[in-house]
Design a protein around this motif. Structure first.
Motif, PDB file in Angstrom:
ATOM      1  N   ALA A 339      49.959  66.791  23.748  1.00 33.19           N
ATOM      2  CA  ALA A 339      51.213  67.449  23.363  1.00 33.19           C
ATOM      3  C   ALA A 339      51.524  67.206  21.895  1.00 33.19           C
ATOM      4  O   ALA A 339      52.000  68.106  21.192  1.00 33.19           O
ATOM      5  CB  ALA A 339      52.354  66.948  24.237  1.00 33.19           C
ATOM      6  N   GLU A 342      49.516  69.513  19.799  1.00 36.10           N
ATOM      7  CA  GLU A 342      49.857  70.917  20.010  1.00 36.10           C
ATOM      8  C   GLU A 342      51.203  71.280  19.406  1.00 36.10           C
ATOM      9  O   GLU A 342      51.373  72.374  18.849  1.00 36.10           O
ATOM     10  CB  GLU A 342      49.854  71.240  21.501  1.00 36.10           C
ATOM     11  CG  GLU A 342      50.118  72.705  21.796  1.00 36.10           C
ATOM     12  CD  GLU A 342      49.953  73.053  23.271  1.00 36.10           C
ATOM     13  OE1 GLU A 342      50.164  74.226  23.616  1.00 36.10           O
ATOM     14  OE2 GLU A 342      49.615  72.141  24.059  1.00 36.10           O
ATOM     15  N   SER A 488      59.809  77.628  24.663  1.00 35.78           N
ATOM     16  CA  SER A 488      58.469  77.615  25.259  1.00 35.78           C
ATOM     17  C   SER A 488      57.898  76.198  25.263  1.00 35.78           C
ATOM     18  O   SER A 488      57.179  75.807  26.183  1.00 35.78           O
ATOM     19  CB  SER A 488      57.538  78.554  24.494  1.00 35.78           C
ATOM     20  OG  SER A 488      57.276  78.076  23.184  1.00 35.78           O
ATOM     21  N   VAL A 489      58.245  75.425  24.221  1.00 33.35           N
ATOM     22  CA  VAL A 489      57.818  74.021  24.181  1.00 33.35           C
ATOM     23  C   VAL A 489      58.523  73.226  25.268  1.00 33.35           C
ATOM     24  O   VAL A 489      57.903  72.472  26.020  1.00 33.35           O
ATOM     25  CB  VAL A 489      58.109  73.412  22.789  1.00 33.35           C
ATOM     26  CG1 VAL A 489      57.751  71.928  22.778  1.00 33.35           C
ATOM     27  CG2 VAL A 489      57.339  74.157  21.710  1.00 33.35           C
ATOM     28  N   LEU A 491      59.924  74.273  28.038  1.00 36.70           N
ATOM     29  CA  LEU A 491      59.541  74.690  29.385  1.00 36.70           C
ATOM     30  C   LEU A 491      58.167  74.186  29.778  1.00 36.70           C
ATOM     31  O   LEU A 491      57.832  74.138  30.971  1.00 36.70           O
ATOM     32  CB  LEU A 491      59.561  76.219  29.484  1.00 36.70           C
ATOM     33  CG  LEU A 491      60.949  76.864  29.430  1.00 36.70           C
ATOM     34  CD1 LEU A 491      60.841  78.376  29.303  1.00 36.70           C
ATOM     35  CD2 LEU A 491      61.756  76.486  30.670  1.00 36.70           C
ATOM     36  N   ARG A 492      57.368  73.772  28.797  1.00 34.33           N
ATOM     37  CA  ARG A 492      56.027  73.267  29.098  1.00 34.33           C
ATOM     38  C   ARG A 492      55.981  71.750  29.210  1.00 34.33           C
ATOM     39  O   ARG A 492      55.389  71.219  30.148  1.00 34.33           O
ATOM     40  CB  ARG A 492      55.046  73.745  28.029  1.00 34.33           C
ATOM     41  CG  ARG A 492      54.772  75.241  28.101  1.00 34.33           C
ATOM     42  CD  ARG A 492      53.974  75.717  26.914  1.00 34.33           C
ATOM     43  NE  ARG A 492      52.662  75.104  26.836  1.00 34.33           N
ATOM     44  CZ  ARG A 492      51.813  75.269  25.829  1.00 34.33           C
ATOM     45  NH1 ARG A 492      52.161  76.019  24.803  1.00 34.33           N
ATOM     46  NH2 ARG A 492      50.636  74.689  25.839  1.00 34.33           N
ATOM     47  N   ILE A 493      56.583  71.051  28.243  1.00 32.16           N
ATOM     48  CA  ILE A 493      56.375  69.605  28.225  1.00 32.16           C
ATOM     49  C   ILE A 493      57.337  68.846  29.139  1.00 32.16           C
ATOM     50  O   ILE A 493      56.967  67.790  29.672  1.00 32.16           O
ATOM     51  CB  ILE A 493      56.470  69.046  26.786  1.00 32.16           C
ATOM     52  CG1 ILE A 493      57.847  69.254  26.188  1.00 32.16           C
ATOM     53  CG2 ILE A 493      55.402  69.640  25.912  1.00 32.16           C
ATOM     54  CD1 ILE A 493      57.999  68.608  24.809  1.00 32.16           C
ATOM     55  N   LYS A 496      55.981  68.803  32.616  1.00 35.50           N
ATOM     56  CA  LYS A 496      54.741  68.020  32.575  1.00 35.50           C
ATOM     57  C   LYS A 496      55.048  66.538  32.628  1.00 35.50           C
ATOM     58  O   LYS A 496      54.369  65.776  33.312  1.00 35.50           O
ATOM     59  CB  LYS A 496      53.968  68.359  31.298  1.00 35.50           C
ATOM     60  CG  LYS A 496      52.711  67.516  31.084  1.00 35.50           C
ATOM     61  CD  LYS A 496      52.079  67.804  29.729  1.00 35.50           C
ATOM     62  CE  LYS A 496      50.850  66.932  29.494  1.00 35.50           C
ATOM     63  NZ  LYS A 496      50.255  67.150  28.160  1.00 35.50           N
ATOM     64  N   TYR A 533      63.235  79.781  34.536  1.00 36.54           N
ATOM     65  CA  TYR A 533      61.890  79.247  34.731  1.00 36.54           C
ATOM     66  C   TYR A 533      61.784  77.730  34.637  1.00 36.54           C
ATOM     67  O   TYR A 533      60.730  77.172  34.943  1.00 36.54           O
ATOM     68  CB  TYR A 533      60.934  79.863  33.694  1.00 36.54           C
ATOM     69  CG  TYR A 533      60.891  81.368  33.757  1.00 36.54           C
ATOM     70  CD1 TYR A 533      60.391  82.028  34.884  1.00 36.54           C
ATOM     71  CD2 TYR A 533      61.366  82.141  32.696  1.00 36.54           C
ATOM     72  CE1 TYR A 533      60.374  83.409  34.938  1.00 36.54           C
ATOM     73  CE2 TYR A 533      61.349  83.517  32.743  1.00 36.54           C
ATOM     74  CZ  TYR A 533      60.840  84.151  33.866  1.00 36.54           C
ATOM     75  OH  TYR A 533      60.817  85.520  33.942  1.00 36.54           O
ATOM     76  N   GLU A 535      61.703  74.016  35.574  1.00 36.99           N
ATOM     77  CA  GLU A 535      61.495  73.280  36.821  1.00 36.99           C
ATOM     78  C   GLU A 535      61.941  71.842  36.613  1.00 36.99           C
ATOM     79  O   GLU A 535      61.369  71.125  35.797  1.00 36.99           O
ATOM     80  CB  GLU A 535      60.018  73.315  37.236  1.00 36.99           C
ATOM     81  CG  GLU A 535      59.509  74.707  37.572  1.00 36.99           C
ATOM     82  CD  GLU A 535      58.063  74.681  38.047  1.00 36.99           C
ATOM     83  OE1 GLU A 535      57.516  73.570  38.216  1.00 36.99           O
ATOM     84  OE2 GLU A 535      57.485  75.753  38.243  1.00 36.99           O
TER      85      GLU A 535
END
Length: 645
Positions: A339, A342, A488-489, A491-493, A496, A533, A535
């Protein structure tokens, strides 16, 4: 065996005739270098000559450099006279165990000096294969193996070579090895003696640095106040003594070797080896202890691949342009190299030479001590040192003392925790509760600043033993495109890491927007994917709620309104922030007076921090007087009655 330089060929062979003029084409040995080009056959009657097997004659053939020809390439001849046309033929020169190439010497006391040695004897190649085992760049399986001045491999492994020569039991092999040893001893005697005397005294001169840095060995240096071990690739003289090294690093996907440059500035006279900025590992005073500690550190570092939620205290690094920026931090962190690379825009991808097998002890020794990730409190992507990483000590007590509004505080706490715990990956409640909707729980916290909204999210994350990722809506961007990129960052990390998300300044959701304003409408809709979106557990914190739009209202699971703090709530906050030890220095009356100060929770914390700094400076325990001084210096007006009390 005495060293003998000879120009003869084996018995039965005819003497060399005058050479023929060069032909338009020549036969080349594929193993030769460019400097070998002249050692070719220029006579088509060589089939009449019988030559001994390659490298079998236990003698040395001396060759001398000629002037460069039209093509600018020099050649090697048997004759001393420079420029003579009399190149040595490959079949003839190939018979000898060693070829010694000589060039004109600038020293007035010598006409020639050795430029390079070509090993052709199988006995010597077999011998050197053992002596030079593991030395980078040396392959003894070639037909002709060349060593050039200043003969670094022999200087670095002189003791091993001498011992192996003494222990050579095969008489024929010993005779061939003695040839090489004799040439090297005569050529390197001064260098070897000088090196041995310097090392014995524990010192070195700048011009002799190359003799103690052997390629393939371990070098030690201090980088960012941290002991580091590197594997030496090569050393060479530049503006100082430059050293190319590699170490083990991790790029989020795999482990491998990464290049790193070290340097020793020029110096006069001698310098203790242990005082050099780069030290050969073999010369360290306590290398066994150091090897053990660095290897153990490397193994611990290796265990932090993937992502981990840890506590970190110590130096942290980042960069801005070409500048390295240092922070002293004490924070929960997420270690996640993938991460970091990225999403940390200032960091370029890490190029690694992959390791074929799993890392071994020799790899752990040269492993980097640096881990990469995100500081949750500082909200920065940083580099951490493995020595500052510890496991988190969880504390559920703050949640028990958390003041929530309303008379049913216990029921409200239970409800918040019930929703939060439903997000556990192993919870059956989660599937039933969230069936038919996004897999998230949204809690709205609204009220004036400093009343406990952030603390509520912190306590929930603490009880759940998961990270708390805090993000202010205003920091996500001011345009729809920048907001979408930032989200977008998130919602991804955040999913995770299994983190709880606290979105502060979330007025974009809680205040009524003007649907006729295209920019305001665009910004509002840019935030909607967070509700759709995301979670996990999402806390929305807002300083005011006037009208909750239907889009948000339909998704809120729990809404908590925090009114302004009253005196009793403030006394509770003062008591909790003082803690057991400092609380003993305050009377009930003093705590009562402090509760009358119209401060919010954040302001109370800041005043206490200022008072503690003042107490430490005066080398005394925290007292009511320190707090009153801090109150007087604060920007908020304070009752004069409290100050005079």
């Amino acid at each position: 065996m005495s060293m003998r330089r000879t120009d003869r060929v084996s018995k039965g062979s005819r003497s060399l005739s005058q050479p023929h003029p060069p032909r338009s084409s020549s036969i080349f040995d594929p193993d030769q270098t460019m400097m070998d080009i002249s050692e070719v056959i220029f006579s088509n009657d060589s089939r009449d000559v019988q030559y001994a097997p390659a490298g079998s004659i236990c003698e040395i053939l001396n060759l001398y450099q000629t002037n460069p020809g039209r093509n600018g390439i020099g050649s090697w001849t048997r004759e001393h006279t420079t420029g003579i046309w009399g190149q040595a033929k490959v079949p003839e020169s190939g018979q000898y165990a060693l070829l010694v190439r000589n060039i004109k010497c600038s020293n007035e006391h010598r006409e020639f000096e050795i430029d390079s040695i070509v090993v052709q004897s199988d006995h010597i190649k077999s011998f050197l294969a053992r002596v030079m085992d593991g030395y980078p760049g040396i392959t003894m399986s070639r037909k002709r193996v060349q060593f050039s001045k200043p003969f670094e491999p022999f200087v670095h492994r002189w003791e091993m070579l001498s011992e192996a020569r003494d222990n050579e039991s095969n008489a024929q092999a010993k005779a061939h090895v003695d040839l090489l040893y004799g040439v090297l001893a005569a050529e390197l005697s001064d260098v070897i003696t000088n090196k041995q005397n310097l090392v014995l005294a524990g010192v070195i001169t700048f011009d002799m640095l190359w003799t103690i840095f052997e390629p393939g060995q371990i070098a030690l240096s201090t980088v960012d106040n941290c002991n580091r071990a590197f594997r030496l690739e090569k050393g060479w003289s530049g503006s100082g003594f430059e050293i190319d090294t590699v170490y083990i690093d991790y790029n989020g996907h795999g482990f491998g070797y990464r290049k790193h440059s070290l340097s020793i500035p020029t110096f006069e006279d001698t310098k203790p080896i242990m005082s050099l900025p780069v030290i050969p590992f073999v010369f360290h005073n306590d290398k066994d202890t150091l090897r053990k500690s660095l290897t153990l550190r490397g193994k611990l570092w290796y265990q932090h691949k993937g992502h981990h939620h840890k506590h970190y205290e110590g130096l942290a690094l980042t960069s801005y342009g070409d500048q390295e920026i240092r922070y002293k931090i004490n924070s929960r962190v997420i270690i996640d190299t993938e991460a970091y690379l990225e999403f940390h825009s200032d960091e370029s991808p890490i190029s690694l030479e992959a390791i074929s097998d799993s890392p071994a002890d020799k790899d752990f020794l040269i492993a980097t001590p640096i881990l990469r990730g995100y500081s949750l409190k500082d909200r920065k992507w940083l580099e951490f040192f493995i020595d500052g990483v510890t496991d988190i000590v969880w504390n559920s007590r703050p949640f028990k003392s958390l003041i929530l509004p309303g008379g049913e505080a216990k029921d409200l706490k239970d409800l918040v925790l019930a929703f939060a715990s439903s997000q556990s990956k192993n919870s059956d409640i989660s599937d039933n509760l969230l069936k038919g909707r996004g897999r998230n729980v949204i809690v709205l916290l609204h009220g004036p600043p400093g009343v406990g909204k952030t603390l509520t999210a912190e306590c929930v994350a603490e009880v759940m033993q998961v990270p708390l990722y805090v993000q202010n809506a205003g920091a996500l961007g001011t345009t729809a495109a920048s907001i979408e990129k930032s989200l977008s960052v998130v919602l991804r990390i955040v999913p995770k890491w299994g983190a709880v998300l606290l979105l502060g300044e979330a007025d974009i959701f809680t205040q009524e927007h003007n649907p006729s304003d295209p920019k305001e409408r665009e910004l509002y809709h840019a935030f909607l994917p967070l509700l759709e979106y995301f979670e996990g557990v999402l806390f929305l914190a807002s300083n005011r709620v006037e009208v909750i739009g239907p889009t948000l209202e339909s998704r809120i699971d729990v809404a908590i309104h925090y009114p302004r703090l009253d005196s009793e709530s403030r006394r509770h906050i003062w008591t909790r922030l003082l803690g057991k030890s400092d609380r003993k220095a305050f009377s009930e009356g003093e705590i009562f007076n402090l509760g009358d100060c119209d401060l919010n929770g954040r302001e109370i914390r800041d005043v206490l921090n200022t008072a503690r700094v003042l107490a430490r400076y005066r080398d005394t325990k925290l007292s009511y007087k320190h707090v009153l001084t801090a109150l007087q210096l604060s920007t908020r007006p304070v009752s004069r009655m409290i100050i005079e009390s």
